[in-house]
Design a protein around this motif. Structure first.
Motif, PDB file in Angstrom:
ATOM      1  N   MET A 115       0.841  -1.201   0.000  1.00  0.00           N
ATOM      2  CA  MET A 115       0.000   0.000   0.000  1.00  0.00           C
ATOM      3  C   MET A 115       0.876   1.250   0.000  1.00  0.00           C
ATOM      4  SD  MET A 115      -2.801   1.173   2.810  1.00  0.00           S
ATOM      5  CE  MET A 115      -1.776   2.326   3.679  1.00  0.00           C
ATOM      6  N   ALA A 116       0.515   2.215  -0.818  1.00  0.00           N
ATOM      7  CA  ALA A 116       1.258   3.477  -0.843  1.00  0.00           C
ATOM      8  C   ALA A 116       1.108   4.166   0.511  1.00  0.00           C
ATOM      9  CB  ALA A 116       0.712   4.371  -1.945  1.00  0.00           C
ATOM     10  N   GLU A 117       2.222   4.706   1.012  1.00  0.00           N
ATOM     11  CA  GLU A 117       2.173   5.373   2.320  1.00  0.00           C
ATOM     12  C   GLU A 117       1.723   6.819   2.203  1.00  0.00           C
ATOM     13  OE1 GLU A 117       2.349   3.990   5.190  1.00  0.00           O
ATOM     14  OE2 GLU A 117       2.809   2.032   4.340  1.00  0.00           O
ATOM     15  N   HIS A 118       1.939   7.379   1.042  1.00  0.00           N
ATOM     16  CA  HIS A 118       1.441   8.729   0.840  1.00  0.00           C
ATOM     17  C   HIS A 118       0.987   8.885  -0.607  1.00  0.00           C
ATOM     18  CE1 HIS A 118       5.001  10.114  -1.364  1.00  0.00           C
ATOM     19  NE2 HIS A 118       5.657   9.264  -0.592  1.00  0.00           N
ATOM     20  N   GLN A 144      -3.879   4.844  -7.686  1.00  0.00           N
ATOM     21  CA  GLN A 144      -3.530   4.847  -6.260  1.00  0.00           C
ATOM     22  C   GLN A 144      -4.730   4.421  -5.420  1.00  0.00           C
ATOM     23  OE1 GLN A 144      -0.648   8.172  -5.102  1.00  0.00           O
ATOM     24  NE2 GLN A 144      -1.654   9.072  -6.868  1.00  0.00           N
ATOM     25  N   LEU A 165      -5.029   1.161  -3.090  1.00  0.00           N
ATOM     26  CA  LEU A 165      -5.438   1.299  -1.680  1.00  0.00           C
ATOM     27  C   LEU A 165      -6.564   0.327  -1.338  1.00  0.00           C
ATOM     28  CD1 LEU A 165      -5.698   5.129  -0.926  1.00  0.00           C
ATOM     29  CD2 LEU A 165      -4.423   3.453   0.394  1.00  0.00           C
ATOM     30  N   ASN A 197     -10.796   5.991   3.155  1.00  0.00           N
ATOM     31  CA  ASN A 197      -9.608   6.363   2.389  1.00  0.00           C
ATOM     32  C   ASN A 197      -9.960   7.090   1.101  1.00  0.00           C
ATOM     33  OD1 ASN A 197      -7.179   5.978   3.647  1.00  0.00           O
ATOM     34  ND2 ASN A 197      -6.970   3.836   3.032  1.00  0.00           N
TER      35      ASN A 197
END
Ligand code: SME
Length: 158
Positions: free
Chosen positions: A1-4, A22, A26, A39
């Motif tokens: 998962m992308a952190e930002h 993205q 997520l 999210n």
């Protein structure tokens, strides 16, 4: 998962194009719907800094306020009332260029000037909720928003 989140500096469409994969990633590994709603609201808010981004979920004959980003909002909306209740009843996206010209618009926040509401459809084709976005500017939403927001909402599997 992308952190930002990576946010494009380009046009609105560039921003949506960058956001789409993205959001997809997520949601890919998360089956709890509320986590994905949360999210998605946050990702849209972080990218576009709208006045209000959030979800109302169907319960009986009403929409009940769910996860959102922005100022406090009305908690219950009846089917057919306001922009949200109308989008639910018609089972279609509604773009409102000027909320003062939409009969029955529910002003949860007086700073809101334009709005888009996108229904969430289940596998049974029934509406189980709506995505609602409010802007402080007139004429914020158009066919580009509709296209990408509908695509994102279709990723939300209930
Ligand atoms: N304006 C909406 C009500 C919800 S708030 O904007 C968050 C409507 O007319 O349904």
């Amino acid at each position: 998962m992308a952190e930002h989140l990576h946010i494009s500096n380009g046009s609105k469409e560039d921003k949506y194009r960058a956001l789409l994969p993205q959001v997809k990633s997520l949601m890919a590994n998360e089956t709890i719907i509320m986590a994905n709603l949360a999210n998605l609201a946050a990702a849209l808010n972080e990218t576009f800094r709208f006045l209000w981004v959030g979800f109302y979920l169907v319960k009986g004959e009403e929409l009940i306020l769910s996860t959102f980003q922005g100022p406090i909002a009305c908690t219950r909306i009846r089917k057919g009332s306001g922009v949200c209740g109308t989008a639910w009843e018609r089972a279609e996206t509604i773009i409102v260029p000027d909320v003062n010209k939409f009969p029955g618009h529910i002003a949860c926040n007086f700073a809101s000037r334009s709005e888009i509401v996108v229904p969430l459809f289940g596998k049974d084709k029934q509406v189980w909720g709506v995505l609602d976005i409010d802007s402080e500017q007139l004429n914020t939403f158009d066919a580009i928003d509709q296209q990408y927001l509908e695509e994102m909402c279709n990723m939300l599997h209930k």
